[in-house]
Design an enzyme around this catalytic site. Structure first.
Site, PDB file in Angstrom:
ATOM      1  N   HIS A  92       0.580   9.798   6.954  1.00 57.18           N
ATOM      2  CA  HIS A  92       0.940  10.778   5.910  1.00 57.18           C
ATOM      3  C   HIS A  92       0.707  12.201   6.390  1.00 57.18           C
ATOM      4  O   HIS A  92       1.089  13.158   5.717  1.00 57.18           O
ATOM      5  CB  HIS A  92       0.118  10.528   4.638  1.00 57.18           C
ATOM      6  CG  HIS A  92       0.516   9.288   3.886  1.00 57.18           C
ATOM      7  ND1 HIS A  92      -0.300   8.187   3.760  1.00 57.18           N
ATOM      8  CD2 HIS A  92       1.672   8.957   3.260  1.00 57.18           C
ATOM      9  CE1 HIS A  92       0.317   7.258   3.054  1.00 57.18           C
ATOM     10  NE2 HIS A  92       1.506   7.689   2.742  1.00 57.18           N
TER      11      HIS A  92
ATOM     12  N   ARG B 268       2.415  15.114  -1.852  1.00 59.38           N
ATOM     13  CA  ARG B 268       1.126  14.415  -1.781  1.00 59.38           C
ATOM     14  C   ARG B 268       0.166  15.153  -0.847  1.00 59.38           C
ATOM     15  O   ARG B 268      -1.055  15.040  -0.974  1.00 59.38           O
ATOM     16  CB  ARG B 268       1.342  12.983  -1.325  1.00 59.38           C
ATOM     17  CG  ARG B 268       2.125  12.158  -2.320  1.00 59.38           C
ATOM     18  CD  ARG B 268       2.097  10.689  -2.001  1.00 59.38           C
ATOM     19  NE  ARG B 268       2.976  10.318  -0.897  1.00 59.38           N
ATOM     20  CZ  ARG B 268       3.216   9.043  -0.552  1.00 59.38           C
ATOM     21  NH1 ARG B 268       2.636   8.059  -1.230  1.00 59.38           N
ATOM     22  NH2 ARG B 268       4.021   8.762   0.454  1.00 59.38           N
TER      23      ARG B 268
ATOM     24  N   ASP C  79       7.836   0.968  -4.206  1.00 49.84           N
ATOM     25  CA  ASP C  79       6.414   1.192  -3.949  1.00 49.84           C
ATOM     26  C   ASP C  79       5.940   2.269  -4.914  1.00 49.84           C
ATOM     27  O   ASP C  79       6.379   3.419  -4.830  1.00 49.84           O
ATOM     28  CB  ASP C  79       6.200   1.657  -2.509  1.00 49.84           C
ATOM     29  CG  ASP C  79       4.727   1.646  -2.137  1.00 49.84           C
ATOM     30  OD1 ASP C  79       4.382   1.162  -1.042  1.00 49.84           O
ATOM     31  OD2 ASP C  79       3.899   2.096  -2.962  1.00 49.84           O
TER      32      ASP C  79
ATOM     33  N   GLU D 123       5.532  -2.765  -6.222  1.00 53.17           N
ATOM     34  CA  GLU D 123       4.326  -2.674  -5.397  1.00 53.17           C
ATOM     35  C   GLU D 123       3.332  -1.668  -5.950  1.00 53.17           C
ATOM     36  O   GLU D 123       3.710  -0.545  -6.288  1.00 53.17           O
ATOM     37  CB  GLU D 123       4.682  -2.303  -3.961  1.00 53.17           C
ATOM     38  CG  GLU D 123       3.489  -2.150  -3.056  1.00 53.17           C
ATOM     39  CD  GLU D 123       3.866  -2.083  -1.595  1.00 53.17           C
ATOM     40  OE1 GLU D 123       4.835  -2.757  -1.195  1.00 53.17           O
ATOM     41  OE2 GLU D 123       3.201  -1.350  -0.844  1.00 53.17           O
TER      42      GLU D 123
ATOM     43  N   GLU E 111      -3.107  -2.645  -0.551  1.00 52.93           N
ATOM     44  CA  GLU E 111      -3.336  -1.754   0.592  1.00 52.93           C
ATOM     45  C   GLU E 111      -4.546  -0.857   0.399  1.00 52.93           C
ATOM     46  O   GLU E 111      -5.124  -0.385   1.380  1.00 52.93           O
ATOM     47  CB  GLU E 111      -2.096  -0.908   0.900  1.00 52.93           C
ATOM     48  CG  GLU E 111      -1.758   0.155  -0.094  1.00 52.93           C
ATOM     49  CD  GLU E 111      -0.440   0.853   0.222  1.00 52.93           C
ATOM     50  OE1 GLU E 111       0.608   0.238   0.031  1.00 52.93           O
ATOM     51  OE2 GLU E 111      -0.475   2.023   0.666  1.00 52.93           O
TER      52      GLU E 111
ATOM     53  N   ASP F 216      -4.450  -3.496   4.336  1.00 55.24           N
ATOM     54  CA  ASP F 216      -4.199  -2.737   5.562  1.00 55.24           C
ATOM     55  C   ASP F 216      -5.319  -3.092   6.531  1.00 55.24           C
ATOM     56  O   ASP F 216      -6.498  -2.880   6.216  1.00 55.24           O
ATOM     57  CB  ASP F 216      -4.188  -1.228   5.284  1.00 55.24           C
ATOM     58  CG  ASP F 216      -3.838  -0.436   6.541  1.00 55.24           C
ATOM     59  OD1 ASP F 216      -2.807   0.245   6.555  1.00 55.24           O
ATOM     60  OD2 ASP F 216      -4.613  -0.532   7.523  1.00 55.24           O
TER      61      ASP F 216
ATOM     62  N   HIS G 146      -0.121  -4.137   4.860  1.00 55.04           N
ATOM     63  CA  HIS G 146       0.454  -2.792   4.779  1.00 55.04           C
ATOM     64  C   HIS G 146       0.742  -2.309   6.193  1.00 55.04           C
ATOM     65  O   HIS G 146       0.062  -2.672   7.147  1.00 55.04           O
ATOM     66  CB  HIS G 146      -0.547  -1.869   4.087  1.00 55.04           C
ATOM     67  CG  HIS G 146      -0.180  -0.444   4.175  1.00 55.04           C
ATOM     68  ND1 HIS G 146      -0.873   0.459   4.956  1.00 55.04           N
ATOM     69  CD2 HIS G 146       0.830   0.244   3.606  1.00 55.04           C
ATOM     70  CE1 HIS G 146      -0.302   1.652   4.853  1.00 55.04           C
ATOM     71  NE2 HIS G 146       0.720   1.550   4.042  1.00 55.04           N
TER      72      HIS G 146
ATOM     73  N   GLU H 120       5.808  -5.386   7.361  1.00 55.27           N
ATOM     74  CA  GLU H 120       6.321  -4.065   6.970  1.00 55.27           C
ATOM     75  C   GLU H 120       6.490  -3.201   8.201  1.00 55.27           C
ATOM     76  O   GLU H 120       5.648  -3.205   9.109  1.00 55.27           O
ATOM     77  CB  GLU H 120       5.354  -3.378   6.006  1.00 55.27           C
ATOM     78  CG  GLU H 120       5.782  -1.946   5.662  1.00 55.27           C
ATOM     79  CD  GLU H 120       4.862  -1.222   4.700  1.00 55.27           C
ATOM     80  OE1 GLU H 120       3.756  -1.729   4.418  1.00 55.27           O
ATOM     81  OE2 GLU H 120       5.267  -0.158   4.208  1.00 55.27           O
TER      82      GLU H 120
HETATM   83  C1  LIG Z   1       5.808   4.752   0.698  1.00 51.32           C
HETATM   84  C2  LIG Z   1       4.473   4.789  -0.010  1.00 51.32           C
HETATM   85  O1  LIG Z   1       4.515   5.841  -0.942  1.00 51.32           O
HETATM   86  C3  LIG Z   1       3.326   5.033   0.935  1.00 51.32           C
HETATM   87  O2  LIG Z   1       3.489   6.262   1.586  1.00 51.32           O
HETATM   88  C4  LIG Z   1       3.205   3.938   1.957  1.00 51.32           C
HETATM   89  O3  LIG Z   1       2.400   4.324   3.021  1.00 51.32           O
HETATM   90  C5  LIG Z   1       2.554   2.659   1.500  1.00 51.32           C
HETATM   91  O4  LIG Z   1       2.328   2.540   0.131  1.00 51.32           O
HETATM   92  C6  LIG Z   1       3.324   1.479   2.007  1.00 51.32           C
HETATM   93  O5  LIG Z   1       3.313   0.411   1.362  1.00 51.32           O
HETATM   94  O6  LIG Z   1       3.913   1.629   3.115  1.00 51.32           O
HETATM   95 MG   LIG Z   2       2.483   0.507  -0.539  1.00 47.43          MG
END
Ligand SMILES: C[C@H](O)[C@H](O)[C@@H](O)[C@@H](O)C(=O)O
Ligand SMILES: [Mg+2]
Length: 394
Positions: free
Chosen positions: A22, A48, A214, A240, A268, A291, A318, A338
């Site tokens: 991020h 964000r 998400d 999600e 996550e 994660d 994640h 993912e």
């Molecule tokens: C896309 C989502 O807003 C997050 O930035 C992402 O990192 C996470 O929630 C994801 O599942 O990849």
């Molecule tokens: Mg996510």
């Protein structure tokens, strides 16, 4: 049998993408008016980064063994996590056999219980655990996936997270996961915009592509249910992380009320076997998404996955690059992974933790052959040109 011992552990920090993905500069889909728990405050709604999502940066943990082998890992954590590693966790690692992952993990977790349990402390523990797995692979000259039971499939399929599921499908991904842009604070107009975007993406991606939303902890149960009901006609495959991670009761209630065929996923921002036991036993989700760099590392992810399997749940970590690929290919209940599209317009495949890792594998045609993971440890190298900073040398 005498094993090499850990002779050094060092914690560095890095800025600008990588494991703290991020932490981007300039215009990027991942920071484009995405709904969050802070969206109720208009001044923090557009970005964000404005409320600090990229405040931590990347933690780099490097470990060395008495036979000259080295291992490393990257995760989200930055300077505060570096302090935890150098000033607290290092004492449990230094001098230990490179095989002592279970004892080290239990000591790191137990010794930090008075201020840890989840969040940043578990990120730091995860970073150390992953670095130790990488080190063990270097010592044994084995890829991690072979040290945790071996692959159950020859290739791993991926879905893509990003703003362009329509492009992802054409690149061979199973489908795409969109970030949700509007939360409850933007009312009926925001909900309509969320559904209109999904409808457009369904038209562009075709009838068979997976599409997911998400929601990044931004909703309440009522809004999540209205979103899911409106999205059902567009074949939303899953919703999600709609609720804050501690609202186990909301997840339990929401999962029972969702339209048939819409899955609920989360995890996550959850950590440890105990957190995921709660999600599993309360029936909070259909797919758990720990994660591996935040939940306690690979050692803990293996324990989490056994719990999930016993509850008939999938574990789809994640987005965490090679650190979850080596895991996923060895678990029958982790059948796809993912891939975070880290190109600013989500229009091309670039390494997920760019620019930090050399030899970081990326899916081709939405899939990754296990053979691309057949290098010692996690099979990646830290780019030697990175501006590593060690804030708390011992
Ligand atoms: C896309 C989502 O807003 C997050 O930035 C992402 O990192 C996470 O929630 C994801 O599942 O990849
Ligand atoms: Mg996510």
């Amino acid at each position: 049998m005498a094993q090499p011992t850990v002779t050094d552990i060092r914690a560095y920090v890095l800025r600008g993408g990588g494991a703290d993905y991020h932490d981007q500069q300039g215009t990027h889909w991942i920071d484009d008016h995405i709904a969050t728990p802070m969206s109720r405050y208009p001044e923090y709604r557009e970005s964000r980064r404005s409320f600090g999502l990229n405040v931590l940066g990347t933690l780099v943990v490097v470990v060395e063994a008495s036979d000259g082998s080295t291992g490393f890992a990257v995760t989200t954590g930055g300077e505060p996590a570096a302090w935890i590693v150098e000033r607290h966790l290092s004492r449990f690692v230094l001098g230990a056999p490179v095989t002592a992952l279970e004892r080290i993990w239990d000591q790191m977790y137990s010794a930090t219980l008075f201020y840890g349990r989840k969040g940043l402390v578990l990120n730091a523990i995860s970073g150390v655990d992953l670095a130790l797995w990488d080190l063990l692979g270097a010592v044994r000259q084995e890829p991690v996936h072979e040290m945790i039971g071996g692959a159950v499939r020859d290739e791993q399929r991926f879905y893509a997270t990003g703003a362009r599921p329509d492009l992802a499908v054409r690149m061979g991904f199973l489908g795409g996961k969109l970030p949700l842009h509007h939360g409850p604070a933007e009312g009926a107009e925001g909900l309509a915009a969320n559904l209109a975007l999904l409808a457009d993406m369904r038209a562009a991606a075709g009838p068979d592509a997976w599409l997911a939303y998400d929601c990044w902890m931004s909703l309440d149960t009522d809004y999540a249910l209205r979103l899911a009901r409106g999205a059902a006609e567009h074949g939303l495959r899953w919703i999600e992380e709609p609720l804050p991670p501690d609202d186990y009761w909301g997840y339990q209630k929401l999962r029972k009320a969702l339209p048939p065929g819409t899955l609920l996923t989360t995890g996550e921002h959850e950590a440890t076997r105990w957190g995921f036991r709660m999600l599993a036993e309360m029936g909070c989700a259909d797919i758990l998404q720990p994660d591996v760099g935040w939940c306690g590392g690979l050692s803990e992810l293996l324990r989490i996955t056994a719990i999930a399997d016993a509850h008939g749940l999938l574990v789809v970590p994640h987005g965490s690059s090679v650190y979850s690929y080596h895991f996923a290919v060895t678990r029958h209940n982790s059948p796809f992974s993912e891939f975070l599209m880290m190109a600013p317009a989500a229009d091309e495949v670039v390494p997920m933790f760019h620019p930090q890792l050399l030899d970081e594998p990326v899916p081709t045609d939405g899939r990754l052959s296990v053979s691309t993971l057949d290098k010692p440890g996690f099979g990646v190298r830290l780019d030697p040109g990175l501006p590593l900073h060690r804030p708390y040398p011992r």
